[in-house]
Design a protein around this motif. Structure first.
Motif, PDB file in Angstrom:
ATOM      1  N   LEU A   4       0.831  -1.195   0.000  1.00 62.43           N
ATOM      2  CA  LEU A   4       0.000   0.000   0.000  1.00 62.43           C
ATOM      3  C   LEU A   4       0.869   1.250   0.000  1.00 62.43           C
ATOM      4  CD1 LEU A   4      -2.781  -1.072   2.468  1.00 62.43           C
ATOM      5  CD2 LEU A   4      -3.096  -0.400   0.107  1.00 62.43           C
ATOM      6  N   LYS A   7       1.976   1.799  -3.386  1.00 60.71           N
ATOM      7  CA  LYS A   7       0.952   2.368  -4.254  1.00 60.71           C
ATOM      8  C   LYS A   7       0.872   3.880  -4.024  1.00 60.71           C
ATOM      9  CE  LYS A   7      -3.585   1.369  -3.841  1.00 60.71           C
ATOM     10  NZ  LYS A   7      -4.734   0.519  -3.907  1.00 60.71           N
ATOM     11  N   LYS A   8       0.903   4.292  -2.750  1.00 60.15           N
ATOM     12  CA  LYS A   8       0.811   5.720  -2.464  1.00 60.15           C
ATOM     13  C   LYS A   8       2.029   6.456  -2.996  1.00 60.15           C
ATOM     14  CE  LYS A   8      -1.803   5.033   1.674  1.00 60.15           C
ATOM     15  NZ  LYS A   8      -1.651   4.777   3.077  1.00 60.15           N
ATOM     16  N   THR A  86      -6.989   1.706   5.562  1.00 58.26           N
ATOM     17  CA  THR A  86      -6.313   2.240   4.374  1.00 58.26           C
ATOM     18  C   THR A  86      -7.099   1.914   3.112  1.00 58.26           C
ATOM     19  OG1 THR A  86      -4.228   1.934   5.517  1.00 58.26           O
ATOM     20  CG2 THR A  86      -4.094   2.316   3.147  1.00 58.26           C
ATOM     21  N   THR A  87      -7.685   0.734   3.073  1.00 55.37           N
ATOM     22  CA  THR A  87      -8.516   0.354   1.918  1.00 55.37           C
ATOM     23  C   THR A  87      -9.660   1.351   1.756  1.00 55.37           C
ATOM     24  OG1 THR A  87      -7.949  -1.958   2.323  1.00 55.37           O
ATOM     25  CG2 THR A  87      -9.868  -1.545   0.930  1.00 55.37           C
ATOM     26  N   ASN A  90      -8.332   4.789   0.599  1.00 61.74           N
ATOM     27  CA  ASN A  90      -8.014   4.757  -0.840  1.00 61.74           C
ATOM     28  C   ASN A  90      -9.266   4.949  -1.687  1.00 61.74           C
ATOM     29  OD1 ASN A  90      -5.310   4.344  -0.354  1.00 61.74           O
ATOM     30  ND2 ASN A  90      -5.355   2.138  -0.714  1.00 61.74           N
ATOM     31  N   LEU A  95      -8.490   6.692  -5.165  1.00 60.81           N
ATOM     32  CA  LEU A  95      -7.348   5.900  -5.630  1.00 60.81           C
ATOM     33  C   LEU A  95      -7.779   4.489  -5.993  1.00 60.81           C
ATOM     34  CD1 LEU A  95      -4.821   6.941  -2.826  1.00 60.81           C
ATOM     35  CD2 LEU A  95      -4.631   7.551  -5.239  1.00 60.81           C
ATOM     36  N   ASP A  96      -8.922   4.084  -5.477  1.00 62.70           N
ATOM     37  CA  ASP A  96      -9.405   2.721  -5.686  1.00 62.70           C
ATOM     38  C   ASP A  96     -10.932   2.782  -5.813  1.00 62.70           C
ATOM     39  OD1 ASP A  96      -9.381  -0.056  -5.857  1.00 62.70           O
ATOM     40  OD2 ASP A  96      -9.284  -0.350  -3.684  1.00 62.70           O
ATOM     41  N   ASP A 207      -3.192   9.808   6.491  1.00 59.00           N
ATOM     42  CA  ASP A 207      -2.983   8.429   6.936  1.00 59.00           C
ATOM     43  C   ASP A 207      -1.943   8.406   8.054  1.00 59.00           C
ATOM     44  OD1 ASP A 207      -3.222   5.728   7.064  1.00 59.00           O
ATOM     45  OD2 ASP A 207      -2.244   5.303   5.159  1.00 59.00           O
TER      46      ASP A 207
END
Ligand SMILES: Nc1ncnc2c1ncn2[C@@H]1O[C@H](COP(=O)(O)OP(=O)(O)OP(=O)(O)O)[C@@H](O)[C@H]1O
Length: 265
Positions: A4, A7-8, A86-87, A90, A95-96, A207
């Motif tokens: 993760l 990804k960030k 975090t999911t 995002n 982001l997701d 975060d």
């Protein structure tokens, strides 16, 4: 989770590269204006589920999340490592995408939007703050904040005034020419806050913004958060493991295994 973070970091690097290449907006172009209804929630998350394919199995991570962020709120998400914070962040930050459910940002259905549209709303309307500050090490505090204005296409004629104003809000005008390595962790995080608010987003996603800081520096960061909610008219949604800062939240969502169990405050 290491992936993760990657990804960030990838998003951060891509946006930085884009900014360096960006054509500087010449002069009097104004940022997008929109009429805002103060009663309308800033963000609504409705029955959001997110599952990942792991090997041959579906791993259900978010199991039906309902959430509302009002304007000028400080909202905290807490929960054990792996609970899904975090999911969810995002998804809120575009982001997701959820596997199921709906996400509305100022009434707009971002769960239906493609990557390009979500990137646009992210650059214009959302500011991100990371646990590890995510500043460009070779740029001064001033240049780091200015970079976010370039990336958002903010009118160049306003950069100087806006950068100085944002550094003033976090109490670091006198340090504007210092680079990150010349500053303490708390000061770096305050530069990161100035950078996150510079383009006048309406939502800041943070975060674990105090995880790397001692209690005094954490308190300073939280004081800055409370201040900018009023002066900059933003909503802040942050994750935390730190029980000592929960009391300053307007609302706390407690996540257990992909669901909210109880809403305090
Ligand atoms: N892309 C993915 N593929 C597979 N599993 C994933 C993926 N993303 C998240 N997960 C899993 O979802 C669960 C929740 O992860 P998430 O990072 O959202 O938790 P968290 O509450 O933010 O934890 P932490 O506090 O440690 O950051 C974890 O079990 C993680 O392994």
């Amino acid at each position: 989770m290491p992936w993760l973070l990657k990804k960030k970091e990838k998003v951060h690097n891509e946006e930085t590269a884009a900014a360096v290449k960006a054509v500087e907006v010449s002069n009097d172009q104004q940022p997008e204006q929109e009429t805002e209804n103060d009663q309308e929630p800033l963000l609504q998350v409705m029955n959001v589920k997110r599952a990942f394919q792991v090997g041959g199995n579906q791993l259900a991570v978010l199991k039906g999340i309902d959430m509302e962020l009002k304007k000028r709120q400080l909202v905290m998400l807490r929960g054990r490592s792996g609970s899904g914070k975090t999911t969810l962040m995002n998804i809120i930050g575009g982001l997701d995408l959820p596997t199921e459910g709906e996400v509305y940002f100022k009434g707009r259905p971002i769960h239906k939007w493609n990557d390009q549209m979500r990137t646009r709303i992210r650059r214009k309307e959302i500011g991100f703050i990371f646990q590890t500050f995510a500043l460009m090490p070779l740029l001064s505090a001033y240049e780091n904040v200015e970079l976010s204005l370039r990336m958002a296409g903010f009118p160049k004629s306003q950069w100087k005034q806006r950068v100085t104003h944002c550094l003033d809000l976090v109490g670091l005008v006198k340090r504007m020419h210092h680079r990150p390595y010349e500053m303490s962790g708390g000061e770096q995080q305050r530069v990161a806050i100035a950078k996150a608010i510079a383009h006048r987003p309406s939502l800041i996603l943070a975060d674990e913004p105090t995880a790397e800081l001692d209690s005094q520096m954490s308190a300073q960061v939280m004081a800055v958060f409370q201040d900018i909610i009023q002066t900059e008219n933003v909503t802040i949604c942050m994750t935390t493991h730190d029980p000592t800062i929960l009391e300053v939240a307007d609302h706390v969502y407690q996540m257990v295994d992909g669901k909210f169990i109880k809403q305090e405050n």
